[in-house]
Design an enzyme around this catalytic site. Sequence first.
Site, PDB file in Angstrom:
ATOM      1  N   GLY A  75       9.351  -4.901  -7.148  1.00  0.00           N
ATOM      2  CA  GLY A  75       8.520  -5.788  -6.358  1.00  0.00           C
ATOM      3  C   GLY A  75       7.656  -5.042  -5.364  1.00  0.00           C
ATOM      4  O   GLY A  75       7.326  -3.863  -5.552  1.00  0.00           O
ATOM      5  N   HIS A  76       7.317  -5.732  -4.272  1.00  0.00           N
ATOM      6  CA  HIS A  76       6.410  -5.184  -3.269  1.00  0.00           C
ATOM      7  C   HIS A  76       6.961  -3.895  -2.654  1.00  0.00           C
ATOM      8  O   HIS A  76       6.220  -2.961  -2.392  1.00  0.00           O
ATOM      9  CB  HIS A  76       6.187  -6.233  -2.181  1.00  0.00           C
ATOM     10  N   PHE A  77       8.277  -3.855  -2.425  1.00  0.00           N
ATOM     11  CA  PHE A  77       8.906  -2.667  -1.859  1.00  0.00           C
ATOM     12  C   PHE A  77       9.500  -1.814  -2.983  1.00  0.00           C
ATOM     13  O   PHE A  77      10.695  -1.520  -3.008  1.00  0.00           O
ATOM     14  CB  PHE A  77       9.976  -3.063  -0.847  1.00  0.00           C
ATOM     15  N   ASP A  96       5.642  -8.116  -7.816  1.00  0.00           N
ATOM     16  CA  ASP A  96       5.140  -8.485  -6.492  1.00  0.00           C
ATOM     17  C   ASP A  96       4.208  -9.693  -6.622  1.00  0.00           C
ATOM     18  O   ASP A  96       3.142  -9.580  -7.227  1.00  0.00           O
ATOM     19  CB  ASP A  96       4.385  -7.292  -5.900  1.00  0.00           C
TER      20      ASP A  96
END
Length: 320
Positions: free
Chosen positions: A288-290, A262
């Site tokens: 990553g972020h999700f 991320d």
Amino acid sequence: MVLLFMTLLSFTANATAPEAVLPSKTYYKFATVEGKRIFYREAGQHPKQTIVLLHGYPSSSHSYRELIPLLSGRYHIIAPDYLGSGYSDRPDPSTQKYSFNLLATYVAGLLETLNVQRYTLYMQDFGAPVGFRMLLNNSQELEALIIQNGNAYLDGLTPSRQAFFKTAKEDNSTLQLDKLYGFTGQQAIVNKQYLRDVQSAPETMNPDSRSHDLHFLHSDKDRLIQVQLLQDYYNNLLDYPLWQAYLRRYQPPTLIVWGQNDPAFIADGAKAYLRDVPNAELHLLDAGHFAVEEKPVEIAKHITNFMHKLRAKNNMPLEQ
């Protein structure tokens, strides 16, 4: 020898949670909180440990559709849509100013309405400022924290990201407002949110996720709700010392599962928690972020083992 084998078997069984528990049915419900309808997903039986899943931007409880079945055989799961997000009511932002204090009030009100008095909080992205506000108002209800790409430290934000939030709060010019509206548009949601961190493997990201989010961002009023939250976000940075003080004082059992790819909420933000909660369990994931979209099974395994150890520590009956 047989006794030794049985002892080792018993120790192994208690070290990690058992595998392969069938999920409970997920139900899709509404509750009235302070006159507004709040949507939530619920699975599992109420007497079990409750895990409350707090979603991020620009999402809703839909982002947990894969994680919920992986947990609901063992735990009671509640995943709300914030006021102004997903299927929950969305009062007109021209008359109702949206802030993280407002979101926290309605999530706390939902849990009170459902008579949930003790819970573990899973906090991702926007979920961190919502969750920490809930905890500061009522510290006694928390059983444990699960943090996934949810910041409470400046370490987790690059200087450019800090500047973005500061400008969003302080600059009320038409140009800046247009930039924030652009951040809520289709191009930004698809390429700068969902696909940004998975360019080498876009097939891991279910297109239903961004389609679902974009459905609830189709009007200017819907987008203004999120713009107002982006404008309010810098207040979270100012509150970080309060959240850190909470962690130092109460030392809640904490699991950190952080997508280290991320570039917005960077991995240093995950490591920073260890300054105030040194006994926290930290896992940096190749995601990553999700991360919950990319690695739901891996995250579920970490949660299950963490909750299993928590039950054993508190002398609660272990899962069968």
